[in-house]
Design an enzyme around this catalytic site. Structure first.
Site, mmCIF file in Angstrom:
data_model
loop_
_atom_site.group_PDB
_atom_site.id
_atom_site.type_symbol
_atom_site.label_atom_id
_atom_site.label_comp_id
_atom_site.label_asym_id
_atom_site.label_seq_id
_atom_site.Cartn_x
_atom_site.Cartn_y
_atom_site.Cartn_z
ATOM 1 N N HIS A 71 -30.975 20.531 -10.450
ATOM 2 C CA HIS A 71 -30.573 19.322 -9.740
ATOM 3 C C HIS A 71 -31.549 18.181 -10.014
ATOM 4 O O HIS A 71 -31.144 17.018 -10.134
ATOM 5 C CB HIS A 71 -30.494 19.620 -8.242
ATOM 6 C CG HIS A 71 -29.980 18.490 -7.424
ATOM 7 N ND1 HIS A 71 -30.534 18.129 -6.225
ATOM 8 C CD2 HIS A 71 -28.963 17.613 -7.641
ATOM 9 C CE1 HIS A 71 -29.884 17.090 -5.726
ATOM 10 N NE2 HIS A 71 -28.932 16.759 -6.562
ATOM 11 N N GLU A 74 -30.608 16.528 -13.219
ATOM 12 C CA GLU A 74 -29.441 15.660 -13.097
ATOM 13 C C GLU A 74 -29.864 14.246 -12.710
ATOM 14 O O GLU A 74 -29.329 13.253 -13.216
ATOM 15 C CB GLU A 74 -28.482 16.216 -12.045
ATOM 16 C CG GLU A 74 -27.267 15.347 -11.811
ATOM 17 C CD GLU A 74 -26.569 15.641 -10.498
ATOM 18 O OE1 GLU A 74 -26.209 14.672 -9.794
ATOM 19 O OE2 GLU A 74 -26.397 16.826 -10.171
ATOM 20 N N HIS A 75 -30.845 14.136 -11.821
ATOM 21 C CA HIS A 75 -31.348 12.825 -11.420
ATOM 22 C C HIS A 75 -32.199 12.181 -12.509
ATOM 23 O O HIS A 75 -32.045 10.998 -12.823
ATOM 24 C CB HIS A 75 -32.183 12.969 -10.143
ATOM 25 C CG HIS A 75 -31.377 13.125 -8.900
ATOM 26 N ND1 HIS A 75 -31.325 12.172 -7.914
ATOM 27 C CD2 HIS A 75 -30.578 14.145 -8.473
ATOM 28 C CE1 HIS A 75 -30.540 12.585 -6.930
ATOM 29 N NE2 HIS A 75 -30.079 13.787 -7.244
ATOM 30 N N GLU A 151 -31.378 12.955 -0.135
ATOM 31 C CA GLU A 151 -30.047 13.522 -0.351
ATOM 32 C C GLU A 151 -29.880 14.819 0.439
ATOM 33 O O GLU A 151 -28.837 15.065 1.058
ATOM 34 C CB GLU A 151 -29.826 13.772 -1.839
ATOM 35 C CG GLU A 151 -28.462 14.313 -2.178
ATOM 36 C CD GLU A 151 -28.278 14.573 -3.665
ATOM 37 O OE1 GLU A 151 -27.186 15.048 -4.047
ATOM 38 O OE2 GLU A 151 -29.208 14.301 -4.456
#
Length: 440
Positions: A71, A74-75, A151
């Site tokens: 994850h 992804e950022h 998030e």
């Protein structure tokens, strides 16, 4: 000409397959040097084009040292490359009215962009520049850590997100599939930039890359754009390397023996309930039967759950059932939200409907479910993003791709006896119950 496209990647570089689909669409597959797989679906008359860069790595593939890395990547890939800043990446798509994004799942990651067809060369160049040449700077890493923590906090404020994460944990226990995709605050706080870099180097390369494009695209042009962008990014495309293999779907996954989880959230007005069990793998031959079963049980406003719990009794606003497949197992559950005083009755009715499915389904229910699935299946594939996504998921999961007509035939072949057998099996499995809300 058969409609099933065999997606099993051959070892020989340059191998190509072409096959016609419904209504003039054409799917082509090529293997580029380095083992890069390129799939396109050309759809006559469509002006949009969507490009996706897929890797068969998700949160389940992280080691303890790399937890949260999927994850995080992804950022970070949107934070800039040696050729572009983060603002340059954002402006490239805003300038043409396009969109770019990424998604991280438990078993795959995809970076994608949707533009009009004439802007596809730009989209391919930007997405693959991100994939091959992301800076992954320490300063960007430190800043993005805070964004990811925000998030996670946002998700923790959503009881729907909380209950689904805890349900996976309850059913799958300590298996990696039971972990949250985005990680936990403790994991994100502790993971290092070097760990994320190692994760990137381990899983991102030509042989693991699948590029899919759909809409107003030309296959040979896309292959040329991909080869140029990857070479510009410094990836080696000179070797005759076979594409990476698919995930092993034969490994056993033990169900958890933690049947009940209560999460007390006193600030909530509603009680959120999720009752379910272990489901079925994405490649299970009964996946179409499961789709019909799910449609009858809780897949729409005419479903048994909706009619019995909402329409007849007015106990809840939201109630539905769902299936979540993975390579070797899956989840199946029933969800509802209601005022706390009604929760015991709603929970009882949810369980009763699961049991009642095993007693039989009517011809009217069966035909209505098939029609619902057929219509939603076709409507889902009316845009280039959905067609692009279908190509990527088919290559990673199945090794072959069915035409829309064949998928509809498979759904219509499901019988009432098939549904009852599946319902009996689901009803017999050990269940988990997760409750999120005020103290009961």
């Amino acid at each position: 000409m058969p409609h099933v496209l065999p997606l099993v990647a051959p070892s020989s570089v340059g191998s190509s397959v072409t096959i016609e689909q419904d209504h003039g669409a054409v799917i082509r597959r090529s293997i580029l040097p380095g083992g890069v797989r390129v799939f396109t679906e050309t759809i006559p008359g469509m002006r949009s084009a969507t490009i996706g860069a897929w890797f068969g790595v998700g949160s389940r593939d992280e080691t303890d040292e790399h937890a949260g890395s999927t994850h995080f990547l992804e950022h970070l890939l949107f934070k800039g490359t040696s050729r572009r800043s983060a603002l340059d990446i954002a402006e490239a798509f805003d300038r043409v009215g396009g969109e770019s994004n990424a998604l991280t799942g438990k078993e795959y990651t995809c970076y994608y962009a949707r533009v009009i067809d004439e802007d596809l060369p730009m989209a391919v160049d930007v997405i693959l520049d991100m994939v091959t040449s992301a800076r992954l700077d320490q300063s960007d890493f430190d800043m993005e850590r805070g964004v990811i923590l925000e998030e996670i906090a946002m998700n923790e404020d959503d009881p729907g997100d909380v209950i689904h994460e805890r349900f996976a944990e309850a059913v799958l226990g300590g298996h990696p599939l039971g972990r949250p995709i985005g990680g936990t605050p403790a994991i994100i706080e502790s993971v290092s930039r070097d760990a994320v870099w190692e994760h990137y180097r381990q899983h991102y390369g030509p042989s693991t890359l699948i590029v899919t494009a759909a809409g107003g695209v030309d296959h040979d042009v896309v292959c040329g754009l991909v080869a140029t962008a990857l070479a510009t990014g410094g990836w080696d495309l000179t070797s005759s390397v076979a594409p990476a293999g698919r995930r092993d779907a034969g490994a056993a996954v033990e169900a958890s023996h933690t049947p009940v989880i209560d999460v007390v959230r006193s600030e909530l007005e509603q009680a959120h309930l999720l009752l379910g069990t272990r489901g079925f793998a994405s490649t299970d031959d009964r996946r179409n039967t499961l789709a019909v079963y799910n449609a009858i049980l809780g897949g729409g406003m005419s479903s048994r759950l909706f009619q019995e719990i909402r329409e007849k009794r007015g106990l809840t606003y939201t109630v539905y059932s769902f299936g979540a497949p993975s390579a070797e197992t899956g989840l199946f559950g029933v969800y509802a939200a209601c005022t706390p005083a009604k929760a015991p009755e709603v929970e009882r009715l949810m369980a009763a409907e699961l049991e009642r499915m095993a007693e039989g389904v009517t011809d009217a229910e069966l035909e209505r479910a098939k029609g619902q699935i057929a219509g939603s299946m076709v409507l889902r594939l009316e845009d280039s993003y959905s067609r692009m996504s279908r190509l990527g998921k088919a290559e990673m999961a199945f090794g072959e791709l069915w035409s829309i007509g064949e998928m509809l035939d498979q759904v219509h072949a499901v019988t009432a006896a098939d549904v009852v057998r599946l319902a009996t099996e689901i009803a017999s499995r050990e269940r988990a119950i997760v409750r999120v809300g005020p103290q009961r």
